[in-house]
Design a protein around this motif. Structure first.
Motif, PDB file in Angstrom:
ATOM      1  N   ASP A  85      36.703  35.000  43.714  1.00 41.41           N
ATOM      2  CA  ASP A  85      35.717  36.546  42.834  1.00 41.41           C
ATOM      3  C   ASP A  85      35.672  35.902  41.928  1.00 41.41           C
ATOM      4  O   ASP A  85      36.154  34.338  41.857  1.00 41.41           O
ATOM      5  CB  ASP A  85      37.197  37.205  42.320  1.00 41.41           C
ATOM      6  CG  ASP A  85      36.501  38.567  42.764  1.00 41.41           C
ATOM      7  OD1 ASP A  85      36.451  38.786  43.136  1.00 41.41           O
ATOM      8  OD2 ASP A  85      36.173  38.463  41.076  1.00 41.41           O
ATOM      9  N   ILE A  86      34.567  36.177  40.992  1.00 36.73           N
ATOM     10  CA  ILE A  86      34.273  35.395  39.690  1.00 36.73           C
ATOM     11  C   ILE A  86      35.012  36.550  38.848  1.00 36.73           C
ATOM     12  O   ILE A  86      34.772  35.943  37.561  1.00 36.73           O
ATOM     13  CB  ILE A  86      32.352  36.325  39.518  1.00 36.73           C
ATOM     14  CG1 ILE A  86      31.818  35.919  38.595  1.00 36.73           C
ATOM     15  CG2 ILE A  86      32.980  37.273  39.627  1.00 36.73           C
ATOM     16  CD1 ILE A  86      30.161  35.914  38.393  1.00 36.73           C
ATOM     17  N   SER A  87      35.543  36.925  38.771  1.00 36.24           N
ATOM     18  CA  SER A  87      36.936  37.139  37.373  1.00 36.24           C
ATOM     19  C   SER A  87      38.361  37.046  37.919  1.00 36.24           C
ATOM     20  O   SER A  87      38.981  37.616  38.629  1.00 36.24           O
ATOM     21  CB  SER A  87      37.005  39.062  38.116  1.00 36.24           C
ATOM     22  OG  SER A  87      38.180  39.754  37.297  1.00 36.24           O
ATOM     23  N   GLN A  89      40.064  37.893  35.788  1.00 36.54           N
ATOM     24  CA  GLN A  89      41.414  39.384  35.920  1.00 36.54           C
ATOM     25  C   GLN A  89      41.650  39.616  36.984  1.00 36.54           C
ATOM     26  O   GLN A  89      42.610  39.929  37.290  1.00 36.54           O
ATOM     27  CB  GLN A  89      40.555  39.883  34.891  1.00 36.54           C
ATOM     28  CG  GLN A  89      41.790  41.551  34.820  1.00 36.54           C
ATOM     29  CD  GLN A  89      42.862  40.980  33.613  1.00 36.54           C
ATOM     30  OE1 GLN A  89      42.621  39.959  32.388  1.00 36.54           O
ATOM     31  NE2 GLN A  89      43.791  41.867  33.453  1.00 36.54           N
ATOM     32  N   ALA A  90      41.215  39.396  38.350  1.00 32.64           N
ATOM     33  CA  ALA A  90      41.036  40.020  39.462  1.00 32.64           C
ATOM     34  C   ALA A  90      42.351  38.998  40.157  1.00 32.64           C
ATOM     35  O   ALA A  90      42.813  39.989  40.651  1.00 32.64           O
ATOM     36  CB  ALA A  90      39.940  40.278  39.999  1.00 32.64           C
ATOM     37  N   LEU A  91      41.402  37.643  39.928  1.00 36.42           N
ATOM     38  CA  LEU A  91      42.263  36.506  40.955  1.00 36.42           C
ATOM     39  C   LEU A  91      44.231  36.742  39.735  1.00 36.42           C
ATOM     40  O   LEU A  91      45.407  35.933  40.675  1.00 36.42           O
ATOM     41  CB  LEU A  91      41.813  35.263  40.548  1.00 36.42           C
ATOM     42  CG  LEU A  91      40.460  34.885  41.320  1.00 36.42           C
ATOM     43  CD1 LEU A  91      39.978  34.101  40.929  1.00 36.42           C
ATOM     44  CD2 LEU A  91      40.581  35.358  42.882  1.00 36.42           C
ATOM     45  N   ALA A  92      43.805  37.166  38.485  1.00 36.76           N
ATOM     46  CA  ALA A  92      45.223  36.956  38.387  1.00 36.76           C
ATOM     47  C   ALA A  92      46.279  37.876  38.375  1.00 36.76           C
ATOM     48  O   ALA A  92      47.231  37.753  38.604  1.00 36.76           O
ATOM     49  CB  ALA A  92      45.165  36.986  36.693  1.00 36.76           C
ATOM     50  N   VAL A 111      39.924  30.783  44.450  1.00 38.73           N
ATOM     51  CA  VAL A 111      38.776  30.151  43.802  1.00 38.73           C
ATOM     52  C   VAL A 111      38.336  31.060  42.699  1.00 38.73           C
ATOM     53  O   VAL A 111      37.691  31.904  42.827  1.00 38.73           O
ATOM     54  CB  VAL A 111      38.104  29.826  45.246  1.00 38.73           C
ATOM     55  CG1 VAL A 111      37.413  28.568  44.532  1.00 38.73           C
ATOM     56  CG2 VAL A 111      39.478  28.537  46.309  1.00 38.73           C
ATOM     57  N   HIS A 112      38.395  30.686  41.962  1.00 38.57           N
ATOM     58  CA  HIS A 112      37.790  31.444  40.739  1.00 38.57           C
ATOM     59  C   HIS A 112      36.110  31.232  40.412  1.00 38.57           C
ATOM     60  O   HIS A 112      35.903  29.523  40.673  1.00 38.57           O
ATOM     61  CB  HIS A 112      38.348  31.207  39.455  1.00 38.57           C
ATOM     62  CG  HIS A 112      37.268  31.714  38.311  1.00 38.57           C
ATOM     63  ND1 HIS A 112      36.979  31.145  36.932  1.00 38.57           N
ATOM     64  CD2 HIS A 112      36.885  33.005  37.724  1.00 38.57           C
ATOM     65  CE1 HIS A 112      36.344  32.425  36.197  1.00 38.57           C
ATOM     66  NE2 HIS A 112      36.933  33.117  36.744  1.00 38.57           N
TER      67      HIS A 112
END
Length: 122
Positions: A85-87, A89-92, A111-112
């Protein structure tokens, strides 16, 4: 001049936009759980592909968000999943979900960044 970000600044601008989107909780309101029809379809594809190969199947969840599909696919299949994901925050948030559900780190790789930046072995 369009007044928008320079071409080089677009990825950074997109990351900031999606981080704000996740922080606002609008994403969770719009997508509270996986679509069951989509999930069933993806499960069938994973099962069919797994029959044709030796060892665990590798799946890439592009634009995984907070992992609503990633978490369910780990629970329902033997696949190893790269969640992209590009975010940040979403991966966290996804990392928190994986930890809370005690999903082994070996099964999910986060993978960010932009999809184009995914490593070849993903």
């Amino acid at each position: 001049m369009s007044g928008g970000p320079d071409r080089e600044d677009v990825p950074a601008a997109m990351q900031a936009l999606y981080d704000r989107y996740f922080q606002s909780k609008a994403y969770q309101q719009r997508y509270p759980r996986p679509n069951q029809g989509t999930l069933a379809c993806v499960e069938k594809v994973i099962a069919a592909c797994a029959l044709q190969r030796q060892g665990p199947l590798r799946v890439v969840d592009v634009g995984c968000g907070n992992g609503r599909y990633t978490v369910e696919l780990v629970r329902r299949t033997q696949a190893h999943i790269t969640a992209n994901d590009i975010s940040a925050q979403a991966l966290a948030e996804l990392r928190e979900r994986l930890d809370a559900d005690r999903i082994p780190a070996l099964r999910v790789r986060l993978v960010h960044g932009a999809t184009e930046e995914l490593p070849q072995e993903a």
